[in-house]
Motif scaffolding. Structure first.
Motif, PDB file in Angstrom:
ATOM      1  N   SER A 147      64.872 -20.853  -3.508  1.00 10.38           N
ATOM      2  CA  SER A 147      65.055 -21.996  -4.406  1.00 10.38           C
ATOM      3  C   SER A 147      64.260 -21.804  -5.691  1.00 10.38           C
ATOM      4  O   SER A 147      63.086 -21.418  -5.654  1.00 10.38           O
ATOM      5  N   GLU A 149      63.070 -23.991  -7.550  1.00 13.55           N
ATOM      6  CA  GLU A 149      62.000 -24.982  -7.663  1.00 13.55           C
ATOM      7  C   GLU A 149      60.731 -24.545  -6.929  1.00 13.55           C
ATOM      8  O   GLU A 149      59.626 -24.942  -7.321  1.00 13.55           O
ATOM      9  N   THR A 150      60.857 -23.763  -5.883  1.00 15.61           N
ATOM     10  CA  THR A 150      59.682 -23.415  -5.072  1.00 15.61           C
ATOM     11  C   THR A 150      59.392 -21.917  -5.018  1.00 15.61           C
ATOM     12  O   THR A 150      58.399 -21.520  -4.414  1.00 15.61           O
TER      13      THR A 150
END
Length: 291
Positions: A147, A149-150
């Motif tokens: 991901s 985002e992470t």
């Protein structure tokens, strides 16, 4: 006494970097039978004007800055907290010091593999398994590495876990150089733990703390191993969100075979890192001077 070290720096750092500067002025293709062609500053011009080259480079530079901005304060702060915690004369304290330092001696390849298992996207991933257990199977397996985002946060956590022990040992050595009489005088003046930390500990290790912050900054900008292993080793790491300048240079050299452009990327990155390091050093020195 310094001659062997200077010889090593010149032979293994100075000469290769000088050779990279020379190669950046040539069109050198890996495995090509054609001789190197002098390009002058063409590689540098293309690096900043050709969208196919400038966009990946600027993206990786931004990723590098993001990584350094997260790792430097986080790792330095945790290292300081651990050093203060372990700066005690307790039975068995040596075991705990060794325990926190242990990840430093692990090769980064091994650390990346371990964290790839922890952060695996499947339900068999250790972190997903633990979260599923504590939420009574209500947790949906999350792709921590894949991901956008992470992905970078995962690399930050991995890097801090592996490197914080090294900074901890340096800060612990600095703490042990502070005279005990200063703490005794502070106790006589009825200073609490926070006041002792603020007015005795921090001033006593200011030089060591600055050194650790600068060293961590340089190491943070050199991030490569964990990113390369997690991307190329089947870890599923989001390449766009985590590719760094060193990763960009290596893939340009060995995947695309463009040694000249890879050398230009390395030279530009070296200049940027030196400039940021000097700026950080100037700011830290200015702030540490008495007003």
């Amino acid at each position: 006494m310094s001659v062997p070290t200077l010889f090593g720096l010149i032979a293994f750092v100075g000469v290769p970097f000088g050779y990279a500067v020379v190669l950046s002025f040539y069109n050198v293709r890996l495995g090509s039978p054609r001789p190197p062609e002098f390009f002058g500053l063409e590689q540098y011009r293309r690096l900043f004007t050709d969208p196919d080259l400038s966009e990946p480079f600027l993206r990786s530079l931004l990723n590098n800055l993001t990584f350094a901005a997260a790792v430097v304060p986080l790792q330095t702060g945790i290292a300081l907290a651990l050093a203060v915690l372990l700066n005690r004369r307790l039975k068995g304290i040596g075991f705990f010091r060794s325990l926190f330092f242990l990840p430093v001696i692990f090769p980064m390849a091994l650390v990346a593999v371990i964290w790839r298992l922890i952060l695996a996207r499947s339900e068999q991933g250790m972190l997903n398994t633990v979260l599923s257990y504590v939420t009574f199977d209500h947790w949906t397996a999350y792709d921590w590495l894949g991901s956008a985002e992470t992905a970078m946060a995962s690399v930050v956590v991995l890097s801090v876990w592996q490197g914080v022990g090294f900074q901890m040992v340096i800060l612990l050595a600095g703490l042990q150089q502070i005279p005990e009489e200063l703490y005794e005088a502070a106790k006589i003046d009825r200073a609490g733990r926070w006041q002792q930390f603020r007015h005795v500990t921090l001033p006593g290790i200011r030089g060591t703390l600055v050194f650790v912050a600068l060293l961590t900054s340089v190491l943070a900008f050199r991030v490569f191993d964990q990113v390369y292993i997690l991307i190329r080793g089947g870890g599923g790491l989001d390449e766009e969100a985590t590719r760094t300048v060193m990763y960009e240079a290596v893939t340009t050299a060995f995947d695309q075979g463009n040694i000249g452009m890879a050398s230009a990327i390395t030279v530009v990155f070296f200049v940027i890192v030196v400039a940021l390091t000097l700026l950080q050093r100037h700011v830290v020195r200015t702030e540490s001077e008495p007003g």
